[in-house]
Design an enzyme around this catalytic site. Structure first.
Site, PDB file in Angstrom:
ATOM      1  N   THR A  39      14.886  37.954  39.922  1.00 16.23           N
ATOM      2  CA  THR A  39      14.419  37.769  38.767  1.00 16.23           C
ATOM      3  C   THR A  39      12.655  38.629  38.179  1.00 16.23           C
ATOM      4  O   THR A  39      11.712  39.556  38.466  1.00 16.23           O
ATOM      5  CB  THR A  39      13.617  37.236  37.939  1.00 16.23           C
ATOM      6  OG1 THR A  39      13.887  36.007  37.618  1.00 16.23           O
ATOM      7  CG2 THR A  39      13.085  36.811  36.006  1.00 16.23           C
ATOM      8  N   CYS A  84      -4.415  69.569  71.141  1.00 18.35           N
ATOM      9  CA  CYS A  84      -4.361  69.982  69.680  1.00 18.35           C
ATOM     10  C   CYS A  84      -3.408  69.574  68.487  1.00 18.35           C
ATOM     11  O   CYS A  84      -3.087  69.058  68.152  1.00 18.35           O
ATOM     12  CB  CYS A  84      -5.117  71.277  69.067  1.00 18.35           C
ATOM     13  SG  CYS A  84      -6.858  70.998  69.255  1.00 18.35           S
ATOM     14  N   CYS A 135      -5.639  72.135  76.368  1.00 16.76           N
ATOM     15  CA  CYS A 135      -5.916  71.031  74.752  1.00 16.76           C
ATOM     16  C   CYS A 135      -4.477  70.255  74.224  1.00 16.76           C
ATOM     17  O   CYS A 135      -3.477  71.048  74.063  1.00 16.76           O
ATOM     18  CB  CYS A 135      -6.847  71.921  74.048  1.00 16.76           C
ATOM     19  SG  CYS A 135      -7.288  71.273  72.221  1.00 16.76           S
ATOM     20  N   ASP A 182      -1.466  76.349  72.444  1.00 18.33           N
ATOM     21  CA  ASP A 182      -1.931  75.136  71.917  1.00 18.33           C
ATOM     22  C   ASP A 182      -1.925  75.733  70.529  1.00 18.33           C
ATOM     23  O   ASP A 182      -1.611  74.905  69.557  1.00 18.33           O
ATOM     24  CB  ASP A 182      -3.124  75.755  72.568  1.00 18.33           C
ATOM     25  CG  ASP A 182      -4.362  74.502  71.524  1.00 18.33           C
ATOM     26  OD1 ASP A 182      -3.417  73.309  71.817  1.00 18.33           O
ATOM     27  OD2 ASP A 182      -4.780  75.078  70.709  1.00 18.33           O
ATOM     28  N   ASP A 201       8.224  41.541  42.546  1.00 20.70           N
ATOM     29  CA  ASP A 201       7.777  42.173  41.220  1.00 20.70           C
ATOM     30  C   ASP A 201       6.160  42.186  41.091  1.00 20.70           C
ATOM     31  O   ASP A 201       5.365  43.025  40.413  1.00 20.70           O
ATOM     32  CB  ASP A 201       7.555  41.694  39.885  1.00 20.70           C
ATOM     33  CG  ASP A 201       7.394  40.287  39.678  1.00 20.70           C
ATOM     34  OD1 ASP A 201       6.970  39.753  40.760  1.00 20.70           O
ATOM     35  OD2 ASP A 201       7.953  38.950  39.259  1.00 20.70           O
ATOM     36  N   ASP A 233      -9.032  71.434  59.953  1.00 16.82           N
ATOM     37  CA  ASP A 233      -7.973  71.936  59.649  1.00 16.82           C
ATOM     38  C   ASP A 233      -7.435  70.579  60.835  1.00 16.82           C
ATOM     39  O   ASP A 233      -6.095  71.750  60.998  1.00 16.82           O
ATOM     40  CB  ASP A 233      -7.698  73.175  59.494  1.00 16.82           C
ATOM     41  CG  ASP A 233      -7.702  74.117  60.917  1.00 16.82           C
ATOM     42  OD1 ASP A 233      -8.451  73.458  61.907  1.00 16.82           O
ATOM     43  OD2 ASP A 233      -7.738  75.357  60.035  1.00 16.82           O
ATOM     44  N   CYS A 234      -7.424  70.277  61.655  1.00 13.38           N
ATOM     45  CA  CYS A 234      -6.894  69.863  62.795  1.00 13.38           C
ATOM     46  C   CYS A 234      -7.408  68.346  63.151  1.00 13.38           C
ATOM     47  O   CYS A 234      -8.686  68.117  63.026  1.00 13.38           O
ATOM     48  CB  CYS A 234      -6.814  70.513  63.862  1.00 13.38           C
ATOM     49  SG  CYS A 234      -8.035  70.497  64.935  1.00 13.38           S
ATOM     50  N   CYS A 262     -10.438  68.447  64.335  1.00 13.20           N
ATOM     51  CA  CYS A 262     -11.849  68.918  64.234  1.00 13.20           C
ATOM     52  C   CYS A 262     -12.504  67.388  63.293  1.00 13.20           C
ATOM     53  O   CYS A 262     -13.410  66.713  63.170  1.00 13.20           O
ATOM     54  CB  CYS A 262     -11.337  69.669  63.096  1.00 13.20           C
ATOM     55  SG  CYS A 262     -10.763  70.596  62.546  1.00 13.20           S
ATOM     56  N   ASP A 297      13.351  40.133  45.172  1.00 17.27           N
ATOM     57  CA  ASP A 297      13.163  38.438  44.756  1.00 17.27           C
ATOM     58  C   ASP A 297      14.585  39.085  44.071  1.00 17.27           C
ATOM     59  O   ASP A 297      15.039  40.380  43.541  1.00 17.27           O
ATOM     60  CB  ASP A 297      12.073  39.068  44.017  1.00 17.27           C
ATOM     61  CG  ASP A 297      12.101  38.494  42.756  1.00 17.27           C
ATOM     62  OD1 ASP A 297      12.049  36.948  42.954  1.00 17.27           O
ATOM     63  OD2 ASP A 297      11.668  38.372  41.406  1.00 17.27           O
TER      64      ASP A 297
END
Length: 735
Positions: free
Chosen positions: A432, A388, A386, A714, A628, A15-16, A19, A430
């Site tokens: 067309t 983080c 840290c 942190d 396109d 989750d960070c 990790c 562009d």
């Protein structure tokens, strides 16, 4: 030697950004492992394994860090596979996505649990009970207060200490767990056991909040998978229907879609007519009419009649699956700001640890502190060290921005492209199919003396047969409307941007631009030249038809601007962006279209000329090219960012750096606004992450704050920047 193979795992518990770095470093050290890619938001680990390399070793190394790696299934024999982002059981908004700090990676059995019942939450409740119990017992046994908090601290440090050791062994000695454990043990040594216990508890609470925030961020991406229905009505050979899982539909199956149903596949309508609400996929709010032979997109909603649709793509390759896959891959693509922050953070932690050592050693010598005060304040600096919050500040914002855009039909292939779009000051279009509807029609046919209009149209249609160019389709439609039989052609070829050529009924036929016609026509264009100027002055695109080197006629086409084109250009001007139209059409036609839309025009450009114009524009700063996705591929690639317009086509999704699925020019301005909103969020996050650390560093050295506020610098900052990034999930364009 055999070739390496790519393997993928779903990694629960990240989750960070720390990790991601920990898993990456640990897996890279394994023998036979290369090209390690870890995607935080997709929870995906991808590696290349040499022959003989151990798959089990990868899973064991990840497990040693406190996470759980589950191998992702390969597509089955039928070619279907789970929709990306939808793997595994349904989850609550945060359940199943804990940080795994302390060795409490989420168990799959917890995937459906609310966040307060996950293993991460259980650890917080247990630590809270230990610290609360120590406070209560301190009133009963005041003389044993120190020992009670000491016991609570040491028990709480067991899971975090195990993880710190595992991370150090895996090549991450400066993890937040290591710093926190060092600071807490140091506090115990100097007799601050009560503060040490609170530090550990606050750390666990912060990790729990990160768990909830990360779960919400992933929910934004996983919500895309919710666009797909779980089941579909497949028609049997006898005409009856059966309910089958949508991810088991195979190419060629016939599906019945009732009013109110979501379309379960990419396909082509075989029977029925209806209006389809494609807003969940493309962001286009107005339902579009569809009938036999027309394509439908997975995830659209059938609003009126019953449709029978032939499946053209397997579940793993339909529009929704490709959008999810592109978003997941994009969240792993690092923007320049992200890379800078990562490099900066690599020096931050060792530098902060050096500052901590200097505080401990020099504070008493130079500032008159006692040694216990120096040690205490040095330990607090460790907790601030840290990075983080700083490291997560950029990818959290980018992931939210990419997800918010995808839900509105704005696809961007990574943070680098998203960042570059917002920085651009020029957007080249562009004409067309981009500024115009891409559906030109033949408005006039002028035959040279001695030729007939039907002859001119028939020869042109024969030469253009098989071409997918919008003008070629217009010629074919005009011939069909007049009931003209198209003769067979052979030896078809083309001169890029100039003409198409073929042999028709023994005659060498060419259909080319006015420039080509003037150069190639034997004896010149004659009276056709004046007619061509008149047609171009009226805003028509003109093609010259030649047979055996002689000009036999002119075809005039008109392609109307998109209804929202003028509003889209005006919105870009309001954002301070210069808009330029690059077209291969003649100057008069280009000026007519550009004047109506209010933008600068560069006309008469061949593909090579467009590349030179893009290069010239880039000399003044980043340039976005919008086309396109088919004829403009070189220019799209040459620009700082290439944006393709197209409703879910392969080219629109895969040829450029970004795509506007709603096929509206205003979508380009929305893309610019999204990029700028994301970059503003990034700046806010970096300011919060760095600002809090600098503030707490100053107050710690001044003796105004201690250990437990330091931990907030942190974990608290990590939560704040993640929550701020989540605001982007609710982004809506204000143009």
């Amino acid at each position: 030697m055999g070739e390496t193979i790519r393997r993928e795992w779903r990694v629960e518990g990240m989750d960070c950004a720390a990790c991601v770095a920990s898993v990456t470093r640990a897996v890279e050290r394994l023998p036979g492992v290369s090209q390690v890619e870890v995607n935080l938001m997709a929870e995906r680990l991808t590696v290349s394994l040499a022959p003989g390399a151990s798959v089990a070793a990868v899973e064991q190394e990840v497990a040693a860090l406190g996470y759980q790696a589950a191998p992702l299934p390969a597509p089955d024999a039928a070619g279907s596979a789970a929709v990306p982002g939808a793997a595994g059981p349904d989850r609550s908004e945060a359940g199943g996505h804990g940080h795994a700090h302390g060795g409490h990676a989420d168990d799959p059995a917890e995937a459906g649990k609310p966040w307060w019942r996950t293993g991460k939450a259980m650890l917080v409740w247990a630590l809270g009970g230990l610290v609360g119990g120590a406070y209560l017992l301190s009133f009963i046994l005041p003389q044993g207060q120190h020992w009670l908090f000491l016991a609570a601290t040491l028990l709480a440090l067991i899971p975090f200490g195990r993880r710190a050791i595992a991370l150090a062994r895996a090549g991450s000695p400066f993890s937040i767990e290591t710093l926190m454990c060092t600071a807490a043990l140091g506090a115990v040594v100097i007799g601050a056991a009560e503060e040490a216990a609170i530090v550990v508890l606050l750390f666990a609470v912060g990790e729990l909040l990160e768990n909830v925030a990360a779960g919400r961020a992933r929910a934004g991406i996983r919500a895309l998978a919710g666009l797909m229905p779980r089941t579909a009505l497949r028609r049997r050979a006898d005409g009856t229907t059966e309910t089958v899982p949508a991810d088991r539909l195979a190419v060629g199956d016939l599906v019945r879609i009732r009013p109110g149903d979501r379309v379960p596949c990419d396909g082509s309508i075989e029977e029925g007519r209806s209006a389809l609400d494609e807003s969940p996929v493309t962001g286009e709010s107005v339902p579009v009419a569809r009938g036999p032979g027309e394509a439908v997109l997975a995830g659209a909603i059938n609003t009126e009649g019953v449709l029978h649709v032939r499946v053209t793509r397997a579940a793993a390759d339909n529009t929704v699956a490709r959008i999810i896959r592109l978003v997941e891959e994009a969240t792993a693509s690092r923007a320049p700001t992200h890379r800078f922050v990562e490099h900066f953070s690599a020096w931050w932690t060792p530098g902060a640890m050096l500052v901590s050592a200097l505080v401990i050693l020099l504070g008493p010598l130079l500032l008159g502190w006692d040694w216990q005060t120096g040690l205490y304040r040095g330990l607090a600096v460790l907790l601030i060290a840290c990075p983080c919050a700083l490291v997560i500040s950029v990818p959290a914002a980018m992931a939210s921005g990419l997800s918010a855009g995808a839900r509105r039909g704005l696809l961007v292939k990574g943070g680098a492209a998203l960042e570059a779009i917002g920085a651009a000051r020029t957007i080249a279009f562009d004409k067309t199919g981009t500024l115009t509807e891409g559906r030109p029609r033949v408005t006039r046919i002028i035959a040279a003396e001695g030729a007939a209009e039907t002859e001119v149209l028939a020869l042109a249609a024969a030469a253009e047969a098989g071409s997918a160019h919008p003008l070629a389709r217009a010629v074919a439609a005009a011939a069909a409307a007049r009931g003209i039989a198209i003769p067979p052609a052979s030896g078809a070829g083309a001169e890029a941007g100039r003409a198409v050529l073929a042999t028709v009924a023994g005659r060498r036929v060419a259909v080319g631009s006015p420039r080509y016609g003037a150069e190639a026509a034997r004896g010149g264009l004659g009276k056709l030249a004046a007619a061509m100027e008149t047609l171009q002055g009226e805003g028509n695109t003109v093609s010259v038809v030649l047979a055996d080197g002689a000009a036999i006629g002119l075809l005039a086409f008109r392609d109307e601007p998109r209804p929202d084109a003028a509003a889209g250009i005006a919105a870009l001007a309001a954002l301070g962006v210069r808009a330029v139209m690059l077209t291969g059409d003649n100057a008069r036609t280009g000026a007519a279209v550009g004047g109506a839309l209010g933008l600068e025009v560069k006309a008469g450009l061949l593909p090579d000329d467009k590349l030179r114009e893009i290069a010239a524009l880039r000399g003044a700063g980043p340039v976005v090219m919008v086309g396109d996705g088919i004829n403009d591929a070189p220019a799209l690639a040459a620009a700082s960012v290439g944006v393709a317009m197209g409703g879910g086509t392969d080219v629109a999704l895969e040829a450029a750096d970004a795509a506007v699925l709603k096929d509206r020019v205003t979508g380009v301005a929305e893309l610019m606004a999204l990029s700028r909103a994301t970059l503003a969020n990034v700046r806010q996050n970096v300011a919060v992450a760095v600002g809090l650390k600098v503030a707490f560093l100053a107050t710690t050295l001044a003796g105004l704050t201690g250990l437990w506020p330091a931990i907030l610098a942190d974990t608290g900052a990590s939560v704040l920047v993640t929550l701020n990034a989540l605001r982007l999930l609710g982004w809506t364009p204000r143009l």
